[in-house]
Design a protein around this motif. Structure first.
Motif, PDB file in Angstrom:
ATOM      1  N   GLN A   1       2.326   8.105   3.995  1.00  0.00           N
ATOM      2  CA  GLN A   1       1.967   8.531   5.379  1.00  0.00           C
ATOM      3  C   GLN A   1       2.953   8.538   6.451  1.00  0.00           C
ATOM      4  O   GLN A   1       2.969   9.440   7.557  1.00  0.00           O
ATOM      5  CB  GLN A   1       0.521   8.379   5.626  1.00  0.00           C
ATOM      6  CG  GLN A   1      -0.350   8.712   4.410  1.00  0.00           C
ATOM      7  CD  GLN A   1      -1.809   8.530   4.666  1.00  0.00           C
ATOM      8  OE1 GLN A   1      -2.064   7.495   5.571  1.00  0.00           O
ATOM      9  NE2 GLN A   1      -2.620   8.663   3.743  1.00  0.00           N
ATOM     10  N   ARG A   2       3.439   7.090   6.705  1.00  0.00           N
ATOM     11  CA  ARG A   2       4.007   6.669   7.829  1.00  0.00           C
ATOM     12  C   ARG A   2       5.604   6.929   7.828  1.00  0.00           C
ATOM     13  O   ARG A   2       6.383   6.831   8.744  1.00  0.00           O
ATOM     14  CB  ARG A   2       3.977   5.383   8.163  1.00  0.00           C
ATOM     15  CG  ARG A   2       2.358   5.045   8.514  1.00  0.00           C
ATOM     16  CD  ARG A   2       2.174   3.688   8.553  1.00  0.00           C
ATOM     17  NE  ARG A   2       0.810   3.243   8.915  1.00  0.00           N
ATOM     18  CZ  ARG A   2       0.273   1.977   9.107  1.00  0.00           C
ATOM     19  NH1 ARG A   2       1.256   0.704   8.913  1.00  0.00           N
ATOM     20  NH2 ARG A   2      -0.844   1.584   9.591  1.00  0.00           N
TER      21      ARG A   2
ATOM     22  N   ASP B   1       0.739  -1.335  -0.115  1.00  0.00           N
ATOM     23  CA  ASP B   1       0.069   0.140   0.043  1.00  0.00           C
ATOM     24  C   ASP B   1       1.158   1.184  -0.001  1.00  0.00           C
ATOM     25  O   ASP B   1       1.439   1.676   1.011  1.00  0.00           O
ATOM     26  CB  ASP B   1      -0.966  -0.163   1.189  1.00  0.00           C
ATOM     27  CG  ASP B   1      -2.073   0.845   1.172  1.00  0.00           C
ATOM     28  OD1 ASP B   1      -1.838   1.988   0.453  1.00  0.00           O
ATOM     29  OD2 ASP B   1      -2.898   0.934   1.551  1.00  0.00           O
ATOM     30  N   GLN B   2       1.023   1.838  -1.180  1.00  0.00           N
ATOM     31  CA  GLN B   2       2.084   3.005  -1.116  1.00  0.00           C
ATOM     32  C   GLN B   2       1.600   4.158  -0.547  1.00  0.00           C
ATOM     33  O   GLN B   2       2.459   4.865  -0.020  1.00  0.00           O
ATOM     34  CB  GLN B   2       2.278   3.389  -2.792  1.00  0.00           C
ATOM     35  CG  GLN B   2       3.306   4.187  -3.074  1.00  0.00           C
ATOM     36  CD  GLN B   2       4.640   3.885  -2.885  1.00  0.00           C
ATOM     37  OE1 GLN B   2       4.900   2.732  -3.030  1.00  0.00           O
ATOM     38  NE2 GLN B   2       5.486   4.804  -2.981  1.00  0.00           N
ATOM     39  N   GLU B   3       0.420   4.469  -0.644  1.00  0.00           N
ATOM     40  CA  GLU B   3      -0.216   5.669   0.065  1.00  0.00           C
ATOM     41  C   GLU B   3      -0.160   5.401   1.444  1.00  0.00           C
ATOM     42  O   GLU B   3       0.579   6.467   2.318  1.00  0.00           O
ATOM     43  CB  GLU B   3      -1.728   6.009  -0.389  1.00  0.00           C
ATOM     44  CG  GLU B   3      -1.919   6.470  -1.942  1.00  0.00           C
ATOM     45  CD  GLU B   3      -3.429   6.557  -2.116  1.00  0.00           C
ATOM     46  OE1 GLU B   3      -4.218   6.528  -1.187  1.00  0.00           O
ATOM     47  OE2 GLU B   3      -3.501   6.751  -3.459  1.00  0.00           O
ATOM     48  N   LYS B   4      -0.557   4.472   2.097  1.00  0.00           N
ATOM     49  CA  LYS B   4      -0.267   4.276   3.480  1.00  0.00           C
ATOM     50  C   LYS B   4       1.143   4.325   4.061  1.00  0.00           C
ATOM     51  O   LYS B   4       1.496   4.883   4.968  1.00  0.00           O
ATOM     52  CB  LYS B   4      -1.036   2.960   3.841  1.00  0.00           C
ATOM     53  CG  LYS B   4      -0.816   2.583   5.460  1.00  0.00           C
ATOM     54  CD  LYS B   4      -1.561   1.371   5.882  1.00  0.00           C
ATOM     55  CE  LYS B   4      -3.071   1.431   5.631  1.00  0.00           C
ATOM     56  NZ  LYS B   4      -3.892   0.048   5.967  1.00  0.00           N
ATOM     57  N   HIS B   5       2.123   3.725   3.346  1.00  0.00           N
ATOM     58  CA  HIS B   5       3.448   3.883   3.395  1.00  0.00           C
ATOM     59  C   HIS B   5       4.072   5.132   3.610  1.00  0.00           C
ATOM     60  O   HIS B   5       4.705   5.641   4.335  1.00  0.00           O
ATOM     61  CB  HIS B   5       4.366   2.789   2.447  1.00  0.00           C
ATOM     62  CG  HIS B   5       5.676   2.821   2.757  1.00  0.00           C
ATOM     63  ND1 HIS B   5       6.395   2.458   3.657  1.00  0.00           N
ATOM     64  CD2 HIS B   5       6.672   3.808   1.825  1.00  0.00           C
ATOM     65  CE1 HIS B   5       7.802   2.968   3.498  1.00  0.00           C
ATOM     66  NE2 HIS B   5       7.899   3.587   2.388  1.00  0.00           N
TER      67      HIS B   5
END
Length: 529
Positions: free
Chosen positions: A214-215, A208-212
């Motif tokens: 963000q973190r 999950d590129q987007e979630k990564h």
């Protein structure tokens, strides 16, 4: 007394104890080296203060002896590659051919005619991936193929050309300067990486590129972290034979790593890394030179490794054995730190950022999980991605650690002492896994509860560090035959005070690590605010 005041006083005491501990260890190490140097193997004339230099470790001796020529060779390699990239505007395919030619010339010097074995096995693996890479039983074929060659290469000592017919026997006179099957262990990891990255190429739901983003602090800043490079599939044309072969034999990382996934390598071959500026790369190299000088001081004044290989440690008291064992582990850490950072430095200059293998000091790890994430960290990332997760990950953790560490032992060499090291590590790992699982379900609701939990963690840290020392000494110094001697030496009446002092010192060291961790978390919070 407030909690913050108590923490400050505790920290002051911990620092004073740590200073006293290392002063004692250094003083006693100097005395031992002075008293026993005539009985030690591998000491050679040094260049610091007319002292002898501990050159008993073959790996370090060979690296240090060839450092000048290695530096000249890699300097020429990177200069040629970067000039061609800049002036010919080369991308992935063009740079693959450039580095492939450079690397094959390098391998021809290292392995001579044995480069035929490397290219033959690599070509067979490429065909296996291309033919069966999209089938459901591909994993079994890939692992069977690579494990078979990993074992056979060791059993048959890299093979003799004469065994394939007397008309090939003359090639045995041209086997180069470096045993090819030793380096091939790293090639096996790269072949498996290529196979799995090709197998997973169309499975975009794995990451999950987007979630990564963000973190990840690196990705938030506009750069691309290694995790993103590794997990994002490259285009199908990057899985060509030229890029594949370039990945396997890429000169800066060929001998010792760090290990990099195919996805990460191919994407940076196309677009060079931008996470390190030229100034940062220069600073990285300067810090390496300072670390090299530290190693020179260690080998000139403390003959830890010579004690280990000479067997003189059997004549020492339990306290002195603890000091030598602790010194050997620190020598090993610094040796690998220098080896891996040297090759990573040349890779950075060439535009390929590989993972840092020693991101944390040996003396700042108080549990097994943290230790193995920070000792040969690129190998740990490889094991997690290509072995641990496919085996079921955390759902089968108690079983998976046995499979993973057994593979790690076999990958290093076919020796019983390495299997003993692997299985001892697993035995020590299981209680930590169970305790962590129980601790995660227990919620602290009072100040006293937090204090108690912190103290219990410090005690657990002291026990874990002791277990790590035992496992690594068995695996890399004394072997399985020395276990009984080690136990009897430390558990008899004369050795019990040493065991007590060792546990107290590691307990205090663990508390100091807690303070370091707290300070790092505070700085991280301030930087993200």
């Amino acid at each position: 007394m407030t909690e913050s005041n108590w923490r400050r006083r505790e920290l002051a005491f911990l620092i004073v104890y740590a200073v006293a501990f290392y002063a004692f260890v250094i003083r006693r190490s100097l005395q031992l080296s002075h008293d026993y140097y005539t009985k030690l193997y591998g000491l050679r004339p040094g260049w610091i203060a007319n002292r002898l230099n501990d050159a008993s470790d073959a790996q370090w001796r060979n690296f240090r002896g060839n450092l000048q020529i290695l530096t000249v060779v890699f300097g020429i390699f990177t200069l040629v590659a970067n000039v061609l990239r800049t002036y010919c505007c080369l991308r992935a395919k063009g740079m693959a051919y450039v580095w492939l030619l450079i690397s094959l010339a390098y391998l021809s010097y290292l392995h001579g005619a044995c480069i035929i074995f490397i290219l033959t096995i690599a070509s067979a693996n490429f065909l296996l991936v291309k033919i069966f890479g999209r089938t459901k039983y591909f994993s079994y074929l890939l692992w069977t193929f690579n494990l078979s060659f990993l074992v056979c290469n060791r059993v048959y000592g890299g093979y003799q050309f004469s065994s394939f017919g007397q008309h090939w026997a003359f090639l045995d006179n041209f086997r180069g300067t470096f045993r090819w099957h030793i380096c091939f262990n790293f090639v096996v990891l790269r072949m498996i990486s290529y196979g799995y990255d090709y197998h997973w190429m169309d499975q975009n739901n794995r990451f999950d590129q987007e979630k990564h983003i963000q973190r990840c602090s690196t990705c938030i800043s506009g750069k691309i972290c290694y995790m993103s490079l590794q997990e994002r599939s490259v285009q199908n044309d990057k899985f060509s034979f030229a890029v594949y072969l370039c990945y396997l034999v890429y000169a800066p990382l060929y001998i010792a790593g760090p290990i990099i996934s195919f996805n990460a390598f191919a994407s940076q071959l196309d677009t060079p890394q931008k996470n390190y500026s030229s100034k940062q790369v220069v600073w990285y190299g300067f810090r390496w030179i300072l670390s090299l000088f530290l190693m020179e001081l260690m080998t000139h004044f403390f003959y830890y490794n010579a004690f280990a290989i000479s067997g003189v440690w059997k004549q020492l008291t339990p306290m002195d054995n603890f000091i030598i064992g602790y010194g050997v582990l620190n020598f090993m850490w610094l040796k690998f730190f220098l080896l891996w950072r040297y090759f990573r430095f040349w890779s950075l200059i060439s535009g390929i950022e590989a993972p840092e293998n020693m991101p944390r000091c040996l003396n700042n790890c108080y549990n097994l999980e943290t230790f193995w994430k920070n000792w040969h960290a690129s190998y740990n990332k490889w094991l997690v991605r290509y072995m641990y997760i496919p085996l079921g990950g955390a759902q089968r953790k108690l079983l998976n650690v046995w499979v993973v560490f057994t593979f790690v032992a076999i990958w290093h060499d076919l020796e019983w002492k390495l299997l003993s090291w692997a299985w001892l590590t697993c035995l020590f790992f299981i209680p930590e896994i169970l305790v962590k699982s129980a601790a995660n379900t227990f919620k602290v609701q009072s100040v006293f509860g937090e204090f108690l939990l912190r103290e219990l963690n410090a005690v657990a840290g002291a026990v874990t560090i002791t277990c790590l020392m035992v496992a690594n000494l068995v695996g890399f110094v004394i072997g399985p035959s020395g276990i009984n001697w080690l136990i009897s030496g430390f558990l008899r009446k004369e050795g019990l005070p040493t065991v007590g002092g060792m546990l107290i010192s590691f307990y205090i060291g663990t508390k100091l690590m807690f303070h370091i961790s707290d300070s790092q978390q505070k700085r991280l919070k301030k930087s993200t605010m």
